[in-house]
Design a protein around this motif. Structure first.
Motif, PDB file in Angstrom:
ATOM      1  N   TYR A 199      40.929  27.891  42.142  1.00 42.89           N
ATOM      2  CA  TYR A 199      42.095  28.671  41.722  1.00 42.89           C
ATOM      3  C   TYR A 199      42.117  28.863  40.214  1.00 42.89           C
ATOM      4  O   TYR A 199      42.372  29.966  39.722  1.00 42.89           O
ATOM      5  N   ASN A 200      41.850  27.792  39.448  1.00 42.73           N
ATOM      6  CA  ASN A 200      41.855  27.898  37.986  1.00 42.73           C
ATOM      7  C   ASN A 200      40.814  28.900  37.504  1.00 42.73           C
ATOM      8  O   ASN A 200      41.076  29.696  36.599  1.00 42.73           O
ATOM      9  N   ASN A 201      39.633  28.872  38.100  1.00 40.78           N
ATOM     10  CA  ASN A 201      38.578  29.797  37.697  1.00 40.78           C
ATOM     11  C   ASN A 201      38.887  31.230  38.133  1.00 40.78           C
ATOM     12  O   ASN A 201      38.634  32.172  37.384  1.00 40.78           O
ATOM     13  N   LEU A 202      39.440  31.409  39.328  1.00 40.91           N
ATOM     14  CA  LEU A 202      39.837  32.757  39.761  1.00 40.91           C
ATOM     15  C   LEU A 202      40.884  33.331  38.809  1.00 40.91           C
ATOM     16  O   LEU A 202      40.779  34.491  38.383  1.00 40.91           O
ATOM     17  N   ASN A 203      41.882  32.522  38.452  1.00 39.29           N
ATOM     18  CA  ASN A 203      42.916  32.987  37.521  1.00 39.29           C
ATOM     19  C   ASN A 203      42.328  33.329  36.157  1.00 39.29           C
ATOM     20  O   ASN A 203      42.695  34.336  35.548  1.00 39.29           O
ATOM     21  N   GLY A 204      41.415  32.503  35.685  1.00 38.14           N
ATOM     22  CA  GLY A 204      40.766  32.773  34.398  1.00 38.14           C
ATOM     23  C   GLY A 204      39.941  34.052  34.438  1.00 38.14           C
ATOM     24  O   GLY A 204      39.989  34.864  33.504  1.00 38.14           O
ATOM     25  N   LEU A 205      39.190  34.255  35.502  1.00 34.97           N
ATOM     26  CA  LEU A 205      38.378  35.469  35.641  1.00 34.97           C
ATOM     27  C   LEU A 205      39.271  36.707  35.716  1.00 34.97           C
ATOM     28  O   LEU A 205      38.925  37.759  35.167  1.00 34.97           O
ATOM     29  N   CYS A 206      40.430  36.591  36.356  1.00 30.81           N
ATOM     30  CA  CYS A 206      41.385  37.713  36.396  1.00 30.81           C
ATOM     31  C   CYS A 206      41.925  38.000  34.996  1.00 30.81           C
ATOM     32  O   CYS A 206      41.989  39.162  34.580  1.00 30.81           O
ATOM     33  N   ARG A 207      42.328  36.951  34.291  1.00 29.06           N
ATOM     34  CA  ARG A 207      42.849  37.130  32.921  1.00 29.06           C
ATOM     35  C   ARG A 207      41.820  37.791  32.007  1.00 29.06           C
ATOM     36  O   ARG A 207      42.158  38.604  31.161  1.00 29.06           O
ATOM     37  N   LYS A 236      37.419  40.187  34.538  1.00 29.85           N
ATOM     38  CA  LYS A 236      36.115  40.196  35.200  1.00 29.85           C
ATOM     39  C   LYS A 236      36.232  40.437  36.702  1.00 29.85           C
ATOM     40  O   LYS A 236      35.309  40.915  37.335  1.00 29.85           O
ATOM     41  N   ILE A 237      37.379  40.068  37.298  1.00 24.82           N
ATOM     42  CA  ILE A 237      37.689  40.349  38.697  1.00 24.82           C
ATOM     43  C   ILE A 237      39.164  40.748  38.752  1.00 24.82           C
ATOM     44  O   ILE A 237      39.888  40.616  37.760  1.00 24.82           O
ATOM     45  N   ARG A 238      39.594  41.225  39.907  1.00 27.06           N
ATOM     46  CA  ARG A 238      41.016  41.528  40.045  1.00 27.06           C
ATOM     47  C   ARG A 238      41.581  40.907  41.311  1.00 27.06           C
ATOM     48  O   ARG A 238      40.857  40.686  42.282  1.00 27.06           O
ATOM     49  N   LYS A 239      42.870  40.588  41.229  1.00 21.11           N
ATOM     50  CA  LYS A 239      43.576  40.008  42.352  1.00 21.11           C
ATOM     51  C   LYS A 239      44.299  41.133  43.080  1.00 21.11           C
ATOM     52  O   LYS A 239      44.920  41.981  42.457  1.00 21.11           O
ATOM     53  N   ILE A 240      44.212  41.122  44.410  1.00 17.52           N
ATOM     54  CA  ILE A 240      44.906  42.112  45.228  1.00 17.52           C
ATOM     55  C   ILE A 240      45.982  41.375  46.008  1.00 17.52           C
ATOM     56  O   ILE A 240      45.682  40.482  46.805  1.00 17.52           O
ATOM     57  N   SER A 241      47.228  41.745  45.739  1.00 20.95           N
ATOM     58  CA  SER A 241      48.352  41.113  46.415  1.00 20.95           C
ATOM     59  C   SER A 241      48.980  42.106  47.382  1.00 20.95           C
ATOM     60  O   SER A 241      49.282  43.240  46.998  1.00 20.95           O
ATOM     61  N   VAL A 242      49.150  41.672  48.617  1.00 23.54           N
ATOM     62  CA  VAL A 242      49.832  42.459  49.640  1.00 23.54           C
ATOM     63  C   VAL A 242      50.896  41.548  50.233  1.00 23.54           C
ATOM     64  O   VAL A 242      50.590  40.419  50.643  1.00 23.54           O
ATOM     65  N   GLU A 243      52.123  42.026  50.265  1.00 24.21           N
ATOM     66  CA  GLU A 243      53.236  41.229  50.752  1.00 24.21           C
ATOM     67  C   GLU A 243      52.944  40.648  52.140  1.00 24.21           C
ATOM     68  O   GLU A 243      52.469  41.343  53.033  1.00 24.21           O
ATOM     69  N   GLY A 244      53.219  39.364  52.282  1.00 28.77           N
ATOM     70  CA  GLY A 244      53.031  38.692  53.560  1.00 28.77           C
ATOM     71  C   GLY A 244      51.618  38.222  53.834  1.00 28.77           C
ATOM     72  O   GLY A 244      51.342  37.699  54.911  1.00 28.77           O
ATOM     73  N   GLN A 245      50.709  38.403  52.873  1.00 30.97           N
ATOM     74  CA  GLN A 245      49.314  38.003  53.058  1.00 30.97           C
ATOM     75  C   GLN A 245      48.855  37.169  51.871  1.00 30.97           C
ATOM     76  O   GLN A 245      49.452  37.209  50.801  1.00 30.97           O
ATOM     77  N   LEU A 246      47.782  36.434  52.080  1.00 30.06           N
ATOM     78  CA  LEU A 246      47.189  35.679  50.980  1.00 30.06           C
ATOM     79  C   LEU A 246      46.583  36.647  49.969  1.00 30.06           C
ATOM     80  O   LEU A 246      46.088  37.707  50.353  1.00 30.06           O
ATOM     81  N   ASP A 247      46.643  36.287  48.690  1.00 30.38           N
ATOM     82  CA  ASP A 247      45.992  37.107  47.669  1.00 30.38           C
ATOM     83  C   ASP A 247      44.499  37.135  47.946  1.00 30.38           C
ATOM     84  O   ASP A 247      43.915  36.163  48.419  1.00 30.38           O
ATOM     85  N   ARG A 248      43.889  38.264  47.617  1.00 25.68           N
ATOM     86  CA  ARG A 248      42.444  38.410  47.757  1.00 25.68           C
ATOM     87  C   ARG A 248      41.878  38.862  46.417  1.00 25.68           C
ATOM     88  O   ARG A 248      42.597  39.365  45.564  1.00 25.68           O
ATOM     89  N   TYR A 294      31.149  26.903  37.396  1.00 24.25           N
ATOM     90  CA  TYR A 294      31.938  27.330  38.542  1.00 24.25           C
ATOM     91  C   TYR A 294      32.385  28.775  38.402  1.00 24.25           C
ATOM     92  O   TYR A 294      32.332  29.551  39.355  1.00 24.25           O
ATOM     93  N   ALA A 295      32.827  29.144  37.217  1.00 24.10           N
ATOM     94  CA  ALA A 295      33.281  30.520  36.994  1.00 24.10           C
ATOM     95  C   ALA A 295      32.153  31.503  37.256  1.00 24.10           C
ATOM     96  O   ALA A 295      32.357  32.549  37.884  1.00 24.10           O
ATOM     97  N   GLU A 296      30.964  31.176  36.798  1.00 27.40           N
ATOM     98  CA  GLU A 296      29.797  32.039  37.010  1.00 27.40           C
ATOM     99  C   GLU A 296      29.505  32.215  38.498  1.00 27.40           C
ATOM    100  O   GLU A 296      29.290  33.317  38.972  1.00 27.40           O
ATOM    101  N   ARG A 297      29.526  31.116  39.250  1.00 21.28           N
ATOM    102  CA  ARG A 297      29.260  31.187  40.696  1.00 21.28           C
ATOM    103  C   ARG A 297      30.338  31.987  41.417  1.00 21.28           C
ATOM    104  O   ARG A 297      30.049  32.774  42.307  1.00 21.28           O
TER     105      ARG A 297
END
Length: 126
Positions: free
Chosen positions: A41-49, A52-64, A4-7
């Protein structure tokens, strides 16, 4: 890296948009019908840690989620549209001031996108 993480990683780095977890889930589910949102969600969080990817947080919106690549973002205050932009001269200036290379930073520039400006002009002229 798990299957899943790879995909998920490939989906994020090949995407031309900044996907939410729900969008990633819906894409993965097309080929992996048994996947659940918690797994995404678990794989996205792991990839961020793992960086390998980054999370973009903007107030009032879903994380991307976005690929790891030196670039910045324009965020429309009206519709929330997120676009890539590169301030190369800023990066070089910061590195010169520090006297060493920058691993990463997250710069978000807020503006009103052309579509929202046009919509506001039309709305105000009616």
């Amino acid at each position: 890296m798990t299957r899943y993480a790879e995909r998920i990683w490939k989906l994020i780095i090949e995407s031309r948009t900044h996907m939410t977890a729900e969008q990633v889930f819906l894409e993965i589910k097309k080929e992996e019908p048994k996947v659940v949102l918690a797994t995404v969600y678990n794989n996205l969080n792991g990839l961020c840690r793992e960086g390998k990817i980054r999370k973009i947080s903007v107030e009032g919106q879903l994380d991307r989620y976005d690929k790891i690549q030196r670039h910045d973002h324009l965020v429309c205050r009206e519709c929330g549209r997120l676009s890539d932009i590169s301030f190369q001269d800023l990066t070089e200036n910061l590195e010169a001031q520090l006297g060493e290379g920058i691993l990463s930073y997250d710069l978000r520039v807020f503006y009103i996108c052309p579509q929202c400006r046009e919509r506001n002009i039309v709305k105000n002229n009616v």
